[in-house]
Scaffold this active site. Structure first.
Site, short mmCIF file in Angstrom:
data_model
loop_
_atom_site.label_atom_id
_atom_site.label_comp_id
_atom_site.label_asym_id
_atom_site.label_seq_id
_atom_site.Cartn_x
_atom_site.Cartn_y
_atom_site.Cartn_z
N CYS A 1 0.73 -1.49 -0.04
CA CYS A 1 0.64 -0.23 0.39
C CYS A 1 0.37 1.34 -0.52
O CYS A 1 0.47 2.61 -0.84
CB CYS A 1 -1.19 0.25 1.04
SG CYS A 1 -0.31 -0.20 2.82
N HIS B 1 -2.71 7.20 2.87
CA HIS B 1 -1.13 6.98 2.73
C HIS B 1 -0.57 8.69 2.14
O HIS B 1 -0.81 9.01 1.05
CB HIS B 1 -0.21 5.93 2.46
CG HIS B 1 -0.62 4.99 3.35
ND1 HIS B 1 -0.93 4.72 4.76
CD2 HIS B 1 -0.22 3.30 3.22
CE1 HIS B 1 -0.91 3.95 4.85
NE2 HIS B 1 -0.27 2.44 4.17
#
Length: 361
Positions: free
Chosen positions: A157, A250
């Site tokens: 990710c 993120h």
């Protein structure tokens, strides 16, 4: 069209729950099996999850009443599905063994796990970047002795915020990249409710994450040769990954040098007009556009921008000259949608469109 029957292996965890949520009402896929550990097997899904359901919305009613199957019972799962998403929480060698067992039983596996990412004949796919890597599946099937089964994985990710921003610039030959990622707690399968220590906190270490962030992009930018994926040799990437007090999203701060330095206008033009295979194939989850750039220097922001394109898109901002590298900028992606379950769903759509996943009958 008749929908593909989908199983979720590791259905009770946070990523499994996100798969279930994103697949509600999907035009191609229907969840027909939920599988988890032996301790959850035999329970109704709603009872197996209980208070661990992560989201504000209710469990989809049809899934809530499904009986959980033991993930190790491959034949029972296989009788209910055309393919599976895998998001189990096990040791890496155990995950690889489980996923290969499914593949050998002619059940395609689209994995959220890292266990097979380094295997040379397992495609690690972001459909907007390296759809051509699916060609390696033929060699993998020969190795596994499978006709229709295989494993495809999505990457870590952390890299799915900044690798999409660098990819349209590859012909300018980036050779050095320094990146620092600021990663949400959902990346650890946590919420603030069950991880109160993360409130008002930053942890400067996520086990294995620096290495994944440095190495996995090179596989994405590699090429298929003689039945294996050969990693790209450049750019050299130096990464530091921090856990920060945000629920989802993120962010990455990127500095990059090029052998053929583009202008800022050229970079923005590439981001604005980047067209992808996922868009051309009209995959249901493909974001249009994939990338957005903010001129506002205060954007992207995690809370404001992580849901761009329903969480499948990537946001970029603060492009400027750098005193050590050529340029620096920041990127943002939704880690449990684009970076986890959503990325897996988009990859499965690509595999179906390309004919790698077929209905098992």
């Amino acid at each position: 069209m008749e929908k593909y029957r989908v199983g979720i292996v590791g259905a009770t965890g946070m990523v499994g729950q996100r798969f279930i949520s994103l697949l509600r009402g999907h035009p191609w896929f229907e969840v027909t099996c939920v599988a988890a550990s032996a301790r959850s097997a035999g329970k109704l899904y709603k009872d197996a999850v209980g208070e661990r359901w992560t989201f504000d919305w209710e469990i989809p009613a049809d899934v809530a009443e499904m009986t959980v199957v033991d993930a190790a019972n491959v034949d029972e799962v296989g009788a209910k599905v055309d393919f599976v998403f895998c998001a189990v929480d096990m040791k890496k060698d155990e995950i690889r063994a489980l996923e290969e067992t499914y593949a050998r039983h002619e059940i395609p596996v689209v994995s959220n796990n890292s266990a097979c990412r380094g295997v040379e004949d397992v495609p690690m796919v972001v459909p907007e970047i390296n759809a051509d890597h699916l060609a390696v599946i033929e060699a993998q099937r020969k190795r596994l002795g499978s006709e229709k089964g295989f494993i495809a994985v999505k990457p870590n990710c952390s890299i799915q915020s900044y690798v999409p921003a660098l990819t349209p610039l590859m012909d300018f030959e980036p050779d050095k990249v320094s990146v620092c990622t600021y990663q949400a707690i959902s990346g650890a399968g946590k919420t603030f409710k069950n991880w109160p220590e993360m409130v008002d906190n930053v942890i400067p270490y996520i086990g294995g994450e620096d290495e994944k962030s440095e190495n996995e992009p090179l596989k994405l930018w590699g090429h298929v040769e003689n039945g294996r994926i050969v990693n790209a040799a450049t750019p050299v990437i130096s990464a530091q990954c921090l856990r920060v007090a945000s629920a989802d999203g993120h962010m990455a701060a990127v500095s990059v040098s090029f052998k053929k330095k583009p202008s800022m206008e050229q970079i923005k033009e590439r981001w604005l007009h980047y067209e992808t295979e996922a868009q051309r194939l009209e995959l249901p989850s493909a974001p249009k556009p994939f990338l957005q750039y903010f001129e506002d220097p205060s954007r992207p922001q995690t809370r404001l921008d992580r849901d761009f394109q329903n969480g499948y898109g990537v946001s970029i901002g603060r492009l400027r000259e750098d005193k050590i590298f050529d340029y620096r900028f920041v990127c943002l992606s939704h880690n449990t949608i684009r970076g986890a379950a959503g990325g897996g769903i988009l990859t499965a759509e690509l595999l179906c469109r390309k004919g790698y996943i077929q209905r098992r009958g």
